[in-house]
Design an enzyme around this catalytic site. Sequence first.
Site, PDB file in Angstrom:
ATOM      1  N   GLY A  31      -5.445  -4.578   2.768  1.00 38.92           N
ATOM      2  CA  GLY A  31      -6.559  -4.749   2.171  1.00 38.92           C
ATOM      3  C   GLY A  31      -6.202  -5.057   0.491  1.00 38.92           C
ATOM      4  O   GLY A  31      -5.365  -5.330   0.321  1.00 38.92           O
ATOM      5  N   HIS A  37      -3.247 -12.945  -0.683  1.00 40.52           N
ATOM      6  CA  HIS A  37      -3.743 -12.935   0.793  1.00 40.52           C
ATOM      7  C   HIS A  37      -4.511 -14.177   1.276  1.00 40.52           C
ATOM      8  O   HIS A  37      -4.308 -14.541   2.441  1.00 40.52           O
ATOM      9  CB  HIS A  37      -4.779 -11.705   1.024  1.00 40.52           C
ATOM     10  N   GLN A  61       4.590   4.218   4.720  1.00 38.99           N
ATOM     11  CA  GLN A  61       5.638   3.283   3.879  1.00 38.99           C
ATOM     12  C   GLN A  61       5.506   3.568   2.399  1.00 38.99           C
ATOM     13  O   GLN A  61       6.224   2.981   1.584  1.00 38.99           O
ATOM     14  CB  GLN A  61       5.142   1.815   4.239  1.00 38.99           C
TER      15      GLN A  61
HETATM   16  O1  PAF Z   1       2.885  -6.314   2.915  1.00 36.43           O
HETATM   17  C1  PAF Z   1       2.096  -5.554   3.016  1.00 36.43           C
HETATM   18  O2  PAF Z   1       0.765  -5.711   2.598  1.00 36.43           O
HETATM   19  C2  PAF Z   1       2.502  -4.575   4.103  1.00 36.43           C
HETATM   20  O3  PAF Z   1       3.930  -3.877   3.450  1.00 36.43           O
HETATM   21  C3  PAF Z   1       2.216  -4.889   5.421  1.00 36.43           C
HETATM   22  C4  PAF Z   1       3.256  -5.911   5.986  1.00 36.43           C
HETATM   23  C5  PAF Z   1       0.875  -5.077   5.900  1.00 36.43           C
HETATM   24  C6  PAF Z   1       2.595  -3.538   6.428  1.00 36.43           C
HETATM   25  O4  PAF Z   1       1.690  -2.500   6.192  1.00 36.43           O
END
Ligand code: PAF
Length: 284
Positions: A31, A37, A61
């Site tokens: 998001g 994006h 993460q």
């Molecule tokens: O690059 C990201 O935004 C994140 O590391 C991903 C690949 C969506 C995994 O949560």
Amino acid sequence: MKTVQEIKVLKSALSNARSAFSRVGLVPTMGALHRGHLALIQAAKSQCDFVIASIFVNPIQFNQPSDFENYPQTLEDDLKVLEGQGVDMVFMPSIKEMYPSSLGVSLSFSHLEKILEGKFRPGHFNGVGIVVAKLLHLVDPHVAFFGQKDLQQVHVIKALVVGLSFDVEVEVVPTVREDDGLAFSSRNIRLGKVEREKAPHLYEALVQAEQDLKTGQPWSHVKNSCRKSLENSGLVELEYLALVRLPEFRLSEKYEANSEFALCIAAYLGGVRLIDNVIIRPTS
Ligand code: PAF
């Protein structure tokens, strides 16, 4: 545009997608969507006849809880953007949906785990690997799109895809930059005014280092002058600056013009951690 929160709804909605569409594209995101994006979505739209985006701020993460807590959340705006881009479906699960019980598996990525992002963000790639594996498993796309800005992440995901035999192509989309060179990142909005003004120095330093390497200067010399110029600009919290040999993504102390390399950088600006890279293509 259909929005789906539950895994069982997602699976039933996508049960025959792979045969009904000739190319299903997945764009995984956390998001806080920006122009980086958008480039991923546009690449997916131009190559696929069904595009699904995911929005999930993946807690496992983040190696620092404060980074997770401060991660920008702009769900309403994100959905408008995705709808405007013609995305067909958005998967936006809750944490409980993705991680209903404590995790009993972990992944490791050999040398990628020990250098740069792997070294400075312990556990980060385990978290990325698990969530991406889950998404690939649940969506089963023909192709998944990731940004070059997270270059080491791209290598981790390629290792995941090969290692676990996912039947998916990994498409890498070039970094999108502001007019002054700063790479788009969801973290940029946390930069104060002064830090925002200094932030383009990261990319400038990489471009200068690339030029210096190409004119034959040794990496040790290039690295030192790059460090100095960042210090002089007031950007002192450099975490790493590295020359990386591709496609293996291994640290290198020597540049060779006939091979592919990347220059990778990470720095803190007023408590906000930014990363960037440039790829140096072989000249012959
Ligand atoms: O690059 C990201 O935004 C994140 O590391 C991903 C690949 C969506 C995994 O949560």
